[in-house]
Motif scaffolding. Structure first.
Motif, PDB file in Angstrom:
ATOM      1  N   ARG A  29      -1.593  11.676   1.743  1.00 20.41           N
ATOM      2  CA  ARG A  29      -2.593  11.222   0.763  1.00 20.41           C
ATOM      3  C   ARG A  29      -3.564  12.340   0.389  1.00 20.41           C
ATOM      4  NH1 ARG A  29      -4.778   5.060   1.601  1.00 20.41           N
ATOM      5  NH2 ARG A  29      -2.765   4.011   1.463  1.00 20.41           N
ATOM      6  N   ALA A  54      -0.265  -0.163   5.873  1.00 18.14           N
ATOM      7  CA  ALA A  54       0.778   0.834   5.626  1.00 18.14           C
ATOM      8  C   ALA A  54       1.319   1.399   6.931  1.00 18.14           C
ATOM      9  CB  ALA A  54       0.235   1.964   4.745  1.00 18.14           C
ATOM     10  N   VAL A  74       0.524   6.458   4.079  1.00 18.46           N
ATOM     11  CA  VAL A  74      -0.664   7.229   4.443  1.00 18.46           C
ATOM     12  C   VAL A  74      -0.369   8.726   4.432  1.00 18.46           C
ATOM     13  CG1 VAL A  74      -2.382   7.624   6.242  1.00 18.46           C
ATOM     14  CG2 VAL A  74      -1.528   5.314   5.808  1.00 18.46           C
ATOM     15  N   ASP A  95      -5.730   3.168  -3.110  1.00 16.11           N
ATOM     16  CA  ASP A  95      -5.162   4.008  -2.062  1.00 16.11           C
ATOM     17  C   ASP A  95      -5.799   5.396  -2.020  1.00 16.11           C
ATOM     18  OD1 ASP A  95      -3.269   2.137  -1.009  1.00 16.11           O
ATOM     19  OD2 ASP A  95      -2.062   2.446  -2.804  1.00 16.11           O
ATOM     20  N   ASP A  96      -7.014   5.496  -2.555  1.00 20.62           N
ATOM     21  CA  ASP A  96      -7.716   6.779  -2.579  1.00 20.62           C
ATOM     22  C   ASP A  96      -8.635   6.958  -1.369  1.00 20.62           C
ATOM     23  OD1 ASP A  96      -6.461   7.437  -4.882  1.00 20.62           O
ATOM     24  OD2 ASP A  96      -8.134   7.035  -6.219  1.00 20.62           O
ATOM     25  N   LYS A 116      -9.994  -0.696   1.571  1.00 17.33           N
ATOM     26  CA  LYS A 116      -9.059   0.434   1.492  1.00 17.33           C
ATOM     27  C   LYS A 116      -8.513   0.799   2.870  1.00 17.33           C
ATOM     28  CE  LYS A 116     -10.977   2.565  -2.697  1.00 17.33           C
ATOM     29  NZ  LYS A 116     -11.575   3.789  -3.288  1.00 17.33           N
ATOM     30  N   PRO A 165       0.823  -1.212   0.000  1.00 15.19           N
ATOM     31  CA  PRO A 165       0.000   0.000   0.000  1.00 15.19           C
ATOM     32  C   PRO A 165       0.855   1.259   0.000  1.00 15.19           C
ATOM     33  CG  PRO A 165      -0.688  -1.534   1.720  1.00 15.19           C
ATOM     34  CD  PRO A 165       0.615  -2.018   1.208  1.00 15.19           C
ATOM     35  N   ALA A 166       0.313   2.335  -0.562  1.00 13.31           N
ATOM     36  CA  ALA A 166       1.009   3.621  -0.555  1.00 13.31           C
ATOM     37  C   ALA A 166       1.048   4.169   0.865  1.00 13.31           C
ATOM     38  CB  ALA A 166       0.286   4.602  -1.476  1.00 13.31           C
ATOM     39  N   ARG A 225      -5.728  -1.370   3.826  1.00 15.54           N
ATOM     40  CA  ARG A 225      -4.478  -0.915   3.223  1.00 15.54           C
ATOM     41  C   ARG A 225      -3.846   0.208   4.044  1.00 15.54           C
ATOM     42  NH1 ARG A 225      -3.990  -2.681  -2.181  1.00 15.54           N
ATOM     43  NH2 ARG A 225      -2.510  -0.998  -2.617  1.00 15.54           N
ATOM     44  N   VAL A 226      -4.684   1.119   4.544  1.00 15.84           N
ATOM     45  CA  VAL A 226      -4.179   2.206   5.391  1.00 15.84           C
ATOM     46  C   VAL A 226      -3.506   1.638   6.639  1.00 15.84           C
ATOM     47  CG1 VAL A 226      -4.857   4.155   6.850  1.00 15.84           C
ATOM     48  CG2 VAL A 226      -5.860   3.907   4.577  1.00 15.84           C
TER      49      VAL A 226
END
Length: 405
Positions: free
Chosen positions: A104, A231, A101, A389-390, A224, A98-99, A227-228
């Motif tokens: 973002r 990360a 946090v 990752d939105d 999602k 994941p990108a 993913r946060v």
């Protein structure tokens, strides 16, 4: 008198036989417990198929049945039967990273600025007029109302701006923008606690329950948010308690598999959602994870039976661990209708935070203000696109800057 030397070999043989039988029994019991402890069949994405047990048990007064756990038996019991998953029809999902946090919302601010440009630019244009009379103030109020900020907050903002303009007299564009920014930030209320309670305490994982009406993107939001948390280096388990929507469990399991997060689910259509939630929390406690997130089925706020069922899910979870967060997912494009939904859900399960999805697709970002004013519940997360990752933590100042960009 019997010669002991003659029967000694028999005694030794019997003793060895007893030890062998005892070892076999212990191994069998351990094996059965191991199956209950989630090392049984998994699908191709390594997601847990929760055990299916026959018979109905009232989950309000006893541990859940169907896919729930059973009390530890005094004597070894038969191992539960499990359905076999055909891995040939389940596509394995590669694990992703994941990108980060941090940043973002800043990275996605351009999308928000485009969708809310009418609100920000409209207000700036009106307040920069050579002459601001009552007609201009009426237009400012109308602009705020169209953005779904709500009647009371809109009137309060107009009154405050009117007073400041009278005091300031001559205004430059920079002064107008700074003045409007201050008022909007105060309206969004940066003092509210927008942090997520996702830390282990008292030796148990944090439990996050995600609720909302049909079609707002709850399952996607859970994926999602996983993913946060990944990360942020959290250990997570997902609970697929949406047992009524077709393929909801598989959808959630796929989200989890992408970041290496296990999902506790049922392979029985229409299974008791409270049972699945109970089993997911049980797994989280046993595996000592940081966070258990439970996805629930969408339900209309005016359906009493379904809302009662949601309350039951929360009560069953609380038999094992405290529910730390109840996140209500709202579609930002629904405007004031979302406010009506929030009121009913907050009465049933005590909402602790709001997740606004599709905020990049509406000029009605003022719903942030309206919901917080009515419920006293902060917006904690916002969805600004369809990418994995939105989903970003909500930052009041970044939000206002995007509106005025």
């Amino acid at each position: 008198m019997t010669d002991l030397s003659a029967i000694l070999p028999v005694i030794i043989v019997v003793a060895i036989a007893v030890l062998v039988v005892a070892g076999a029994v212990i191994g069998l019991v351990r094996g059965r417990r191991k199956k209950i402890d989630y090392t049984g069949p998994r699908d191709a994405n390594d997601q847990v198929i929760a055990p299916t047990r026959p018979g109905a048990v009232d989950t309000e007064t006893a541990p859940p049945a169907g896919v729930g756990t059973l009390p530890e038996p005094a004597e070894p019991a038969a191992a539960p039967e499990r359905d076999v998953v055909d891995e040939s029809v389940v596509e394995a999902v590669p694990t992703e990273t994941p990108a980060p946090v941090a940043g973002r919302l800043v990275r996605l601010r351009e999308r928000l600025a485009k969708s809310n440009s009418i609100l920000g630019k409209g207000l700036l244009a009106l307040l920069a007029s050579d002459r601001i009379d009552e007609n201009v103030w009426d237009e400012v109020e109308e602009t705020l109302l169209l953005a779904d900020i709500g009647t009371e907050p809109s009137l309060a903002l107009v009154d405050s701006l009117r007073d400041r303009v009278k005091v300031m007299g001559t205004r430059s564009p920079e002064e107008v923008r700074a003045m409007l920014r201050e008022e909007l930030v105060a309206l969004v209320d940066p003092s509210l606690d927008r942090s997520l309670s996702v830390d282990r305490k008292a030796g148990k994982p944090a439990v996050v329950l995600v609720v909302g009406v049909n079609g707002v993107g709850k399952t996607t939001t859970v994926g999602k948010l996983a993913r946060v948390l990944v990360a942020e280096e959290k250990d997570v388990i997902l609970g697929a308690a949406d047992t009524f929507r077709a393929a909801a469990s598989e959808q959630l399991a796929t989200w989890g598999a992408r970041v290496g997060v296990p999902t506790v689910k049922s392979d029985v259509d229409g299974a008791d959602p409270a049972s699945v939630a109970f089993e997911a929390v049980k797994a989280g406690i046993e595996q000592e994870v940081d966070v258990v997130m439970v996805d629930t089925a969408g339900r209309l706020q005016n359906k009493v039976g379904l809302m009662d069922e949601l309350g039951k899910v929360k009560r069953v979870i609380e038999k094992q661990a405290e529910v730390d967060e109840v996140l209500l997912v709202l579609d930002a494009t629904t405007g004031q209708n979302g406010l009506n939904q929030a009121k009913v859900f907050s009465e049933v399960v005590d909402i602790t935070g709001i997740v606004l999805t599709k905020l990049d697709g509406t000029a009605k970002g003022g719903i942030v203000v309206a919901i917080q004013r009515q419920l006293g519940v902060p917006v904690k997360l916002v969805g600004l696109g369809e990418g994995p990752d939105d989903l970003a933590p909500f930052d009041p100042e970044a939000f206002v800057d995007a509106i005025l960009a």
